[in-house]
Scaffold this active site. Structure first.
Site, mmCIF file in Angstrom:
data_model
loop_
_atom_site.group_PDB
_atom_site.id
_atom_site.type_symbol
_atom_site.label_atom_id
_atom_site.label_comp_id
_atom_site.label_asym_id
_atom_site.label_seq_id
_atom_site.Cartn_x
_atom_site.Cartn_y
_atom_site.Cartn_z
ATOM 1 N N VAL A 130 0.819 -1.218 0.000
ATOM 2 C CA VAL A 130 0.000 0.000 0.000
ATOM 3 C C VAL A 130 0.858 1.276 0.000
ATOM 4 O O VAL A 130 0.334 2.372 0.128
ATOM 5 C CB VAL A 130 -0.970 0.025 1.203
ATOM 6 C CG1 VAL A 130 -1.972 -1.117 1.107
ATOM 7 C CG2 VAL A 130 -0.214 -0.010 2.530
ATOM 8 N N GLY A 131 2.166 1.130 -0.144
ATOM 9 C CA GLY A 131 3.027 2.309 -0.202
ATOM 10 C C GLY A 131 3.660 2.693 1.115
ATOM 11 O O GLY A 131 4.064 3.845 1.311
ATOM 12 N N LYS B 113 13.777 -0.352 10.038
ATOM 13 C CA LYS B 113 12.862 -1.465 9.783
ATOM 14 C C LYS B 113 13.432 -2.675 10.497
ATOM 15 O O LYS B 113 14.395 -3.286 10.025
ATOM 16 C CB LYS B 113 12.709 -1.744 8.293
ATOM 17 C CG LYS B 113 11.758 -2.918 8.028
ATOM 18 C CD LYS B 113 11.069 -2.821 6.705
ATOM 19 C CE LYS B 113 10.030 -3.935 6.579
ATOM 20 N NZ LYS B 113 9.173 -3.764 5.395
ATOM 21 N N SER C 128 11.784 -9.217 5.553
ATOM 22 C CA SER C 128 11.664 -10.527 4.929
ATOM 23 C C SER C 128 11.596 -10.344 3.417
ATOM 24 O O SER C 128 10.881 -9.473 2.919
ATOM 25 C CB SER C 128 10.427 -11.269 5.445
ATOM 26 O OG SER C 128 9.255 -10.525 5.214
ATOM 27 N N ASP D 289 13.944 -2.586 2.198
ATOM 28 C CA ASP D 289 13.273 -1.295 2.376
ATOM 29 C C ASP D 289 14.236 -0.263 2.954
ATOM 30 O O ASP D 289 14.129 0.932 2.654
ATOM 31 C CB ASP D 289 12.052 -1.457 3.276
ATOM 32 C CG ASP D 289 10.968 -2.302 2.619
ATOM 33 O OD1 ASP D 289 10.897 -2.302 1.376
ATOM 34 O OD2 ASP D 289 10.202 -2.968 3.335
ATOM 35 N N GLY E 174 6.897 -1.211 9.975
ATOM 36 C CA GLY E 174 6.523 -2.589 10.221
ATOM 37 C C GLY E 174 6.488 -3.410 8.949
ATOM 38 O O GLY E 174 6.692 -2.911 7.842
ATOM 39 N N ALA E 175 6.214 -4.691 9.110
ATOM 40 C CA ALA E 175 6.070 -5.610 7.984
ATOM 41 C C ALA E 175 4.581 -5.880 7.794
ATOM 42 O O ALA E 175 3.955 -6.525 8.631
ATOM 43 C CB ALA E 175 6.825 -6.907 8.255
ATOM 44 N N THR F 128 2.790 8.033 -8.744
ATOM 45 C CA THR F 128 3.793 8.503 -9.699
ATOM 46 C C THR F 128 4.559 7.311 -10.245
ATOM 47 O O THR F 128 4.682 6.280 -9.577
ATOM 48 C CB THR F 128 4.778 9.487 -9.042
ATOM 49 O OG1 THR F 128 5.724 9.917 -10.019
ATOM 50 C CG2 THR F 128 5.514 8.845 -7.889
#
Length: 214
Positions: free
Chosen positions: A14-15, A33, A37, A44, A106-107, A190
């Site tokens: 979801v970005g 982070k 995984s 990330d 979070g993950a 974008t």
């Protein structure tokens, strides 16, 4: 502003990471982070680090780096390890800047399992962090958004507000109304995400973030 801000999503994809980069840039915070995984396409942390323009922010190393792109508990099990939340809490204390915020990503969502008996929401509670919820508009997103809000309300976890992404939809205003959590802002869709894009979005988020986190 020395506090912990936890970035969670209403689901996967979801970005959340781009929102975390924009929020980190806006607050000149540090980024972390704890659990990554899936390493095949990069991390990330690497993404956020490459998008930040500020000189103050530090991107801290993950506590767990797991190869399999699966939920943390499953990816850890496949590698024969167990994720210990107490280690994350200890590291958070070491990484927390004295005068800046620590943005923790979070993950996935709140009920993603961290190990066999604890979930992301349990990690947030122990971190004593304030939550920013990242949402996008898609079929079923209202349900996912309001379920996320309901869990946070039931767990009495403080929430700063929503950051929306993707194409705008009137659903955003309804989710804000029904959840009772304010809208911090939105990050537009974008095809080209770079430092300039993140810096521009961070500038738009800075004032509402400082107002809601004061």
């Amino acid at each position: 502003m020395s506090e912990r801000i936890f970035i969670t999503g209403i689901g996967t994809g979801v970005g959340k990471t781009i929102a975390a980069a924009c929020i980190t840039e806006a607050l000149q915070a540090d980024y972390w982070k704890p659990i990554q995984s899936g390493l095949a396409e990069g991390t990330d942390t690497e993404t956020v680090s490459s998008l930040l323009s500020g000189n103050l922010s530090v991107c801290h190393p993950e506590a767990w780096r797991l190869q399999e792109p699966a939920s943390p508990h499953l990816a850890a099990r496949m590698e024969g390890v167990t994720i210990d939340i107490s280690r994350i809490i200890t590291l958070a204390g070491q990484y927390q800047p004295a005068t800046r915020a620590l943005v923790i990503e979070g993950a996935g969502g709140l009920l993603v399992p961290v190990n066999d008996h604890e979930f992301t929401v349990d990690l947030i509670r122990q971190l004593k962090a304030r939550v920013i919820i990242v949402a996008q508009n898609y079929l079923g997103s209202i349900n996912h958004a309001l379920l996320t809000a309901r869990v946070l309300q039931q767990e009495r976890i403080p929430v700063a507000g929503w950051v929306f992404g993707g194409d705008w939809h009137s659903n955003e205003e309804e989710v804000v109304q029904w959840s009772g959590y304010p809208k911090i802002g939105r990050i537009p869709l974008t095809n080209h995400i770079d430092k300039a894009f993140v810096k521009a979005q961070a500038q738009l988020l800075t004032a509402p973030l400082h107002s809601l986190l004061a």
